[in-house]
Design a protein around this motif. Structure first.
Motif, PDB file in Angstrom:
ATOM      1  N   VAL A   1       0.908  -1.149   0.104  1.00 22.09           N
ATOM      2  CA  VAL A   1      -0.020  -0.058   0.099  1.00 22.09           C
ATOM      3  C   VAL A   1       0.902   1.286  -0.048  1.00 22.09           C
ATOM      4  CG1 VAL A   1      -1.814   1.219   1.380  1.00 22.09           C
ATOM      5  CG2 VAL A   1      -1.966  -1.247   1.127  1.00 22.09           C
ATOM      6  N   ILE A   2       0.809   1.993  -0.940  1.00 22.59           N
ATOM      7  CA  ILE A   2       1.871   3.019  -1.191  1.00 22.59           C
ATOM      8  C   ILE A   2       1.266   4.381  -1.782  1.00 22.59           C
ATOM      9  CG2 ILE A   2       4.054   3.589  -2.520  1.00 22.59           C
ATOM     10  CD1 ILE A   2       4.440   0.766  -3.148  1.00 22.59           C
ATOM     11  N   ALA A   3       1.125   5.435  -0.681  1.00 26.97           N
ATOM     12  CA  ALA A   3       0.883   6.617  -1.067  1.00 26.97           C
ATOM     13  C   ALA A   3       1.896   7.415  -1.984  1.00 26.97           C
ATOM     14  CB  ALA A   3       0.234   7.527   0.021  1.00 26.97           C
ATOM     15  N   HIS A   4       1.457   8.149  -2.908  1.00 23.46           N
ATOM     16  CA  HIS A   4       2.176   8.886  -3.960  1.00 23.46           C
ATOM     17  C   HIS A   4       1.958  10.270  -4.052  1.00 23.46           C
ATOM     18  CE1 HIS A   4       4.430   5.702  -5.927  1.00 23.46           C
ATOM     19  NE2 HIS A   4       3.177   4.972  -6.014  1.00 23.46           N
ATOM     20  N   ASP A   5       2.985  11.202  -4.129  1.00 22.19           N
ATOM     21  CA  ASP A   5       2.958  12.638  -4.128  1.00 22.19           C
ATOM     22  C   ASP A   5       1.874  13.310  -4.940  1.00 22.19           C
ATOM     23  OD1 ASP A   5       5.027  12.597  -2.211  1.00 22.19           O
ATOM     24  OD2 ASP A   5       6.625  13.026  -3.759  1.00 22.19           O
ATOM     25  N   ALA A   6       1.741  12.567  -6.196  1.00 19.77           N
ATOM     26  CA  ALA A   6       0.945  12.999  -7.111  1.00 19.77           C
ATOM     27  C   ALA A   6      -0.821  12.536  -6.996  1.00 19.77           C
ATOM     28  CB  ALA A   6       1.148  12.332  -8.706  1.00 19.77           C
ATOM     29  N   GLY A   7      -0.849  11.882  -5.750  1.00 17.82           N
ATOM     30  CA  GLY A   7      -2.382  11.534  -5.296  1.00 17.82           C
ATOM     31  C   GLY A   7      -2.467  10.160  -5.734  1.00 17.82           C
ATOM     32  N   GLY A   8      -3.536   9.708  -4.896  1.00 20.70           N
ATOM     33  CA  GLY A   8      -3.978   8.064  -5.133  1.00 20.70           C
ATOM     34  C   GLY A   8      -3.001   7.302  -4.306  1.00 20.70           C
ATOM     35  N   VAL A   9      -3.464   6.083  -4.102  1.00 19.71           N
ATOM     36  CA  VAL A   9      -2.883   5.155  -3.247  1.00 19.71           C
ATOM     37  C   VAL A   9      -2.626   3.949  -4.285  1.00 19.71           C
ATOM     38  CG1 VAL A   9      -2.593   3.401  -1.467  1.00 19.71           C
ATOM     39  CG2 VAL A   9      -3.427   6.036  -1.110  1.00 19.71           C
ATOM     40  N   ALA A  10      -1.484   3.442  -4.376  1.00 18.61           N
ATOM     41  CA  ALA A  10      -1.249   2.099  -5.596  1.00 18.61           C
ATOM     42  C   ALA A  10      -1.254   0.981  -4.486  1.00 18.61           C
ATOM     43  CB  ALA A  10       0.247   2.213  -6.022  1.00 18.61           C
ATOM     44  N   ILE A  11      -2.109  -0.059  -5.027  1.00 19.24           N
ATOM     45  CA  ILE A  11      -2.195  -1.319  -4.198  1.00 19.24           C
ATOM     46  C   ILE A  11      -1.691  -2.544  -5.070  1.00 19.24           C
ATOM     47  CG2 ILE A  11      -3.660  -2.931  -3.003  1.00 19.24           C
ATOM     48  CD1 ILE A  11      -3.743  -0.027  -1.879  1.00 19.24           C
ATOM     49  N   GLY A  12      -0.879  -3.282  -4.700  1.00 17.85           N
ATOM     50  CA  GLY A  12      -0.544  -4.474  -5.546  1.00 17.85           C
ATOM     51  C   GLY A  12       0.398  -5.290  -4.554  1.00 17.85           C
ATOM     52  N   SER A  13       0.758  -6.479  -5.184  1.00 19.42           N
ATOM     53  CA  SER A  13       0.663  -6.804  -6.452  1.00 19.42           C
ATOM     54  C   SER A  13       0.555  -8.384  -6.688  1.00 19.42           C
ATOM     55  CB  SER A  13       1.439  -6.328  -7.494  1.00 19.42           C
ATOM     56  OG  SER A  13       2.783  -6.524  -7.413  1.00 19.42           O
ATOM     57  N   THR A  14      -0.139  -8.804  -7.623  1.00 18.93           N
ATOM     58  CA  THR A  14      -0.453 -10.434  -7.699  1.00 18.93           C
ATOM     59  C   THR A  14       0.876 -11.074  -8.281  1.00 18.93           C
ATOM     60  OG1 THR A  14      -1.146 -10.190  -9.800  1.00 18.93           O
ATOM     61  CG2 THR A  14      -2.980 -10.169  -8.051  1.00 18.93           C
ATOM     62  N   SER A  15       0.917 -12.435  -8.316  1.00 21.51           N
ATOM     63  CA  SER A  15       2.238 -12.666  -8.881  1.00 21.51           C
ATOM     64  C   SER A  15       1.837 -14.004  -9.342  1.00 21.51           C
ATOM     65  CB  SER A  15       3.306 -13.025  -7.790  1.00 21.51           C
ATOM     66  OG  SER A  15       4.554 -13.704  -8.514  1.00 21.51           O
ATOM     67  N   GLU A  16       1.452 -14.123 -10.815  1.00 19.31           N
ATOM     68  CA  GLU A  16       1.002 -15.185 -11.429  1.00 19.31           C
ATOM     69  C   GLU A  16       1.628 -15.829 -12.589  1.00 19.31           C
ATOM     70  OE1 GLU A  16      -3.121 -13.707 -12.612  1.00 19.31           O
ATOM     71  OE2 GLU A  16      -2.647 -12.071 -11.555  1.00 19.31           O
TER      72      GLU A  16
ATOM     73  N   ASP B   1      -8.429  -9.040 -13.389  1.00 23.54           N
ATOM     74  CA  ASP B   1      -9.478 -10.146 -13.214  1.00 23.54           C
ATOM     75  C   ASP B   1      -9.821 -10.134 -11.594  1.00 23.54           C
ATOM     76  OD1 ASP B   1      -7.562 -11.669 -12.330  1.00 23.54           O
ATOM     77  OD2 ASP B   1      -7.491 -12.745 -14.288  1.00 23.54           O
ATOM     78  N   TYR B   2     -10.408 -11.223 -11.297  1.00 23.02           N
ATOM     79  CA  TYR B   2     -10.702 -11.497 -10.024  1.00 23.02           C
ATOM     80  C   TYR B   2      -9.803 -11.614  -8.912  1.00 23.02           C
ATOM     81  CZ  TYR B   2      -9.269 -16.333 -10.548  1.00 23.02           C
ATOM     82  OH  TYR B   2      -8.480 -17.235 -10.700  1.00 23.02           O
ATOM     83  N   ARG B   3      -8.474 -12.036  -9.549  1.00 22.45           N
ATOM     84  CA  ARG B   3      -7.341 -11.751  -8.685  1.00 22.45           C
ATOM     85  C   ARG B   3      -7.062 -10.455  -8.146  1.00 22.45           C
ATOM     86  NH1 ARG B   3      -6.202 -15.478 -12.823  1.00 22.45           N
ATOM     87  NH2 ARG B   3      -5.871 -17.801 -12.086  1.00 22.45           N
ATOM     88  N   LEU B   4      -7.027  -9.270  -8.775  1.00 17.08           N
ATOM     89  CA  LEU B   4      -6.949  -7.927  -8.474  1.00 17.08           C
ATOM     90  C   LEU B   4      -8.202  -7.868  -7.438  1.00 17.08           C
ATOM     91  CD1 LEU B   4      -5.521  -5.380  -8.287  1.00 17.08           C
ATOM     92  CD2 LEU B   4      -6.886  -4.546 -10.383  1.00 17.08           C
ATOM     93  N   ASP B   5      -9.347  -8.196  -7.634  1.00 14.23           N
ATOM     94  CA  ASP B   5     -10.413  -8.169  -6.892  1.00 14.23           C
ATOM     95  C   ASP B   5     -10.183  -8.423  -5.434  1.00 14.23           C
ATOM     96  OD1 ASP B   5     -11.730  -6.524  -8.866  1.00 14.23           O
ATOM     97  OD2 ASP B   5     -12.735  -8.386  -9.431  1.00 14.23           O
ATOM     98  N   ASP B   6      -9.656  -9.793  -5.394  1.00 14.11           N
ATOM     99  CA  ASP B   6      -9.282 -10.496  -4.012  1.00 14.11           C
ATOM    100  C   ASP B   6      -7.831  -9.647  -3.550  1.00 14.11           C
ATOM    101  OD1 ASP B   6     -11.126 -12.481  -4.937  1.00 14.11           O
ATOM    102  OD2 ASP B   6      -9.704 -13.953  -5.305  1.00 14.11           O
ATOM    103  N   LEU B   7      -7.165  -9.243  -4.184  1.00 13.55           N
ATOM    104  CA  LEU B   7      -5.995  -8.353  -3.671  1.00 13.55           C
ATOM    105  C   LEU B   7      -6.637  -7.374  -2.945  1.00 13.55           C
ATOM    106  CD1 LEU B   7      -2.938  -8.397  -3.403  1.00 13.55           C
ATOM    107  CD2 LEU B   7      -3.106  -6.887  -5.373  1.00 13.55           C
ATOM    108  N   LEU B   8      -7.536  -6.719  -3.539  1.00 15.70           N
ATOM    109  CA  LEU B   8      -7.876  -5.296  -2.942  1.00 15.70           C
ATOM    110  C   LEU B   8      -8.848  -5.699  -1.671  1.00 15.70           C
ATOM    111  CD1 LEU B   8      -9.177  -3.358  -6.373  1.00 15.70           C
ATOM    112  CD2 LEU B   8      -7.237  -2.910  -4.811  1.00 15.70           C
ATOM    113  N   VAL B   9      -9.562  -6.677  -1.558  1.00 15.72           N
ATOM    114  CA  VAL B   9     -10.323  -7.078  -0.453  1.00 15.72           C
ATOM    115  C   VAL B   9      -9.341  -7.368   0.763  1.00 15.72           C
ATOM    116  CG1 VAL B   9     -11.526  -8.904   0.747  1.00 15.72           C
ATOM    117  CG2 VAL B   9     -12.231  -8.144  -1.715  1.00 15.72           C
ATOM    118  N   LYS B  10      -8.165  -8.154   0.512  1.00 12.42           N
ATOM    119  CA  LYS B  10      -7.063  -8.205   1.352  1.00 12.42           C
ATOM    120  C   LYS B  10      -6.557  -6.972   1.839  1.00 12.42           C
ATOM    121  CE  LYS B  10      -5.877 -12.985  -0.126  1.00 12.42           C
ATOM    122  NZ  LYS B  10      -4.817 -13.820  -0.880  1.00 12.42           N
ATOM    123  N   ALA B  11      -6.328  -5.910   0.863  1.00 14.82           N
ATOM    124  CA  ALA B  11      -5.584  -4.727   1.220  1.00 14.82           C
ATOM    125  C   ALA B  11      -6.540  -3.940   2.110  1.00 14.82           C
ATOM    126  CB  ALA B  11      -5.356  -3.991  -0.002  1.00 14.82           C
TER     127      ALA B  11
END
Length: 387
Positions: A263-278, A288-298
């Motif tokens: 979970v990374i807050a950036h100077d330009a705004g917004g927060v980056a969430i990552g990442s899967t490893s497939e 796809d759903y793997r990103l959705d699952d990652l966001l739920v965990k975040a």
């Protein structure tokens, strides 16, 4: 089109290729950089930009190489920012790692002394501290039941801002030409010959292959000195998915990291969430759903993310060499071909040092010096490509 002659052709417009072009140009070489699509179109153009060190225990040459790279990168970035007036979105924020279980705290406490010994550069020291509590409200209470680690070496950068910064510097150098939309059709390292898609033939003293996952089929198609065809696959692409959320987190916050979630807050705004490893995927460039699952965990990790609008979803392939470590230096069968790929998840933090080592090898070969950066043995091409 007419044939082109140059000292060095760099194949690939991601973070590795841009750094290779920059170091070569600084060394006085005439450089042509060719990119099949646009600068940063591959994995380098993602969202995270985490510059995270390995843990400070069980020290080895790979960890030392990464440490030296992470420490020196800030100076490189500030130099280019001063030259261009642009920002790479770099900040040494550090990293917070919650400790959910007692044994994790015990491991972290042992690593404090390791950092005190190993995370030193001259008079600078970067601590690995174990906190009894994390800042209020940052993490879910259950994940910080036994405190948190505060790693003061980690940093972050805006991937796209960084690429733009490097491109701007290169564009102002008279001995550099950048050509986008130029896919490579063939390379002949014995002759220093590169054929790009529209038929232009480039004759170069040396070739640097830094095209991410696109490097691997080109490597695999090369003949061996004995006249046979290529060794087994030199590497593969590992799919990653990430997102950028509209969340008002302080950009001065440390990187928040737990169990593969960033979970990374950036100077330009917004927060980056990552990442899967497939390693298995149908479409490398769709989310796809793997990103959705990652966001739920975040969201479970950092409650403030819950319900935040998604500004962007991203997917791409990160290059992982067959030996898992980065692949850099001269090809064992072709001395005029230099490989620079396979950085996987750590490319942004070490690309400048890898590229400098590769270029030093080229200029030393030309009689201009002996080179100064020593690559770990497991990074060298022969460690990946030997039978």
């Amino acid at each position: 089109m007419a044939d082109v002659k140059t000292d060095l052709v760099v194949i690939g417009g991601g973070i590795m290729g841009l750094w290779a072009a920059l170091h070569a140009a600084r060394a006085g070489l005439e450089v042509l950089l060719v990119e099949r699509a646009t600068i940063g179109a591959g994995a380098s153009g993602g969202l995270l930009g985490a510059l995270m060190p390995h843990t400070p225990d069980r020290w080895n040459d790979k960890k030392q190489f990464q440490f030296d790279a992470l420490v020196s990168l800030e100076g490189e970035i500030r130099r280019m920012e001063a030259e261009t007036g642009l920002s790479a979105g770099y900040r040494r924020t550090g990293r917070l790692i919650p400790l959910a279980k007692p044994h994790l705290r015990q491991i972290a406490l042992r690593q404090v002394a390791d950092a005190d010994v190993n995370w030193r550069s001259g008079e600078r020291r970067f601590a690995w501290s174990v906190l009894d509590t994390a800042p209020d409200g940052l993490f879910s209470s259950d994940v910080v039941a036994h405190g948190a680690v505060f790693d003061r070496l980690a940093a972050r950068v805006s991937p796209r801002g960084f690429l733009s910064l490097l491109t701007s510097v290169l564009s102002g150098m008279p001995n550099v030409t950048i050509r986008e939309g130029c896919a490579v059709r063939e390379i002949d390292p014995r002759q220093g010959r590169v054929v790009i898609a529209e038929g232009t033939v480039v004759h170069a003293g040396h070739i640097v292959l830094a095209a991410g996952v696109d490097s691997f089929p080109l490597i695999d198609g090369l003949p061996t000195l004995a006249g046979g065809v290529a060794r087994p696959g030199s590497g593969t692409g590992v799919k990653g998915q990430a997102a950028r959320l509209a969340v008002d987190l302080d950009p001065a916050l440390p990187i928040l990291y737990s169990d593969g979630i960033y979970v990374i807050a950036h100077d330009a705004g917004g927060v980056a969430i990552g990442s899967t490893s497939e390693v298995d995927y149908a479409d490398p460039f769709s989310t796809d759903y793997r990103l959705d699952d990652l966001l739920v965990k975040a969201e479970r990790l950092v409650p403030e993310l819950a319900g935040a609008p998604i500004l962007e979803r991203w997917a791409g392939l990160r290059p992982r060499a067959i030996g898992r470590d980065p692949m850099a230096g001269p090809h064992p069968d072709h001395s005029r071909l230099h490989l620079l790929t396979g950085g996987f998840k750590i490319s942004f933090g070490i690309a400048h040092r890898l590229a400098q080592a590769v270029v030093e090898g080229i200029t030393a070969h030309a009689g201009d010096g002996n080179g100064g950066i020593v690559l770990p043995q497991s990074f060298r091409c022969e460690s990946h490509l030997s039978p």
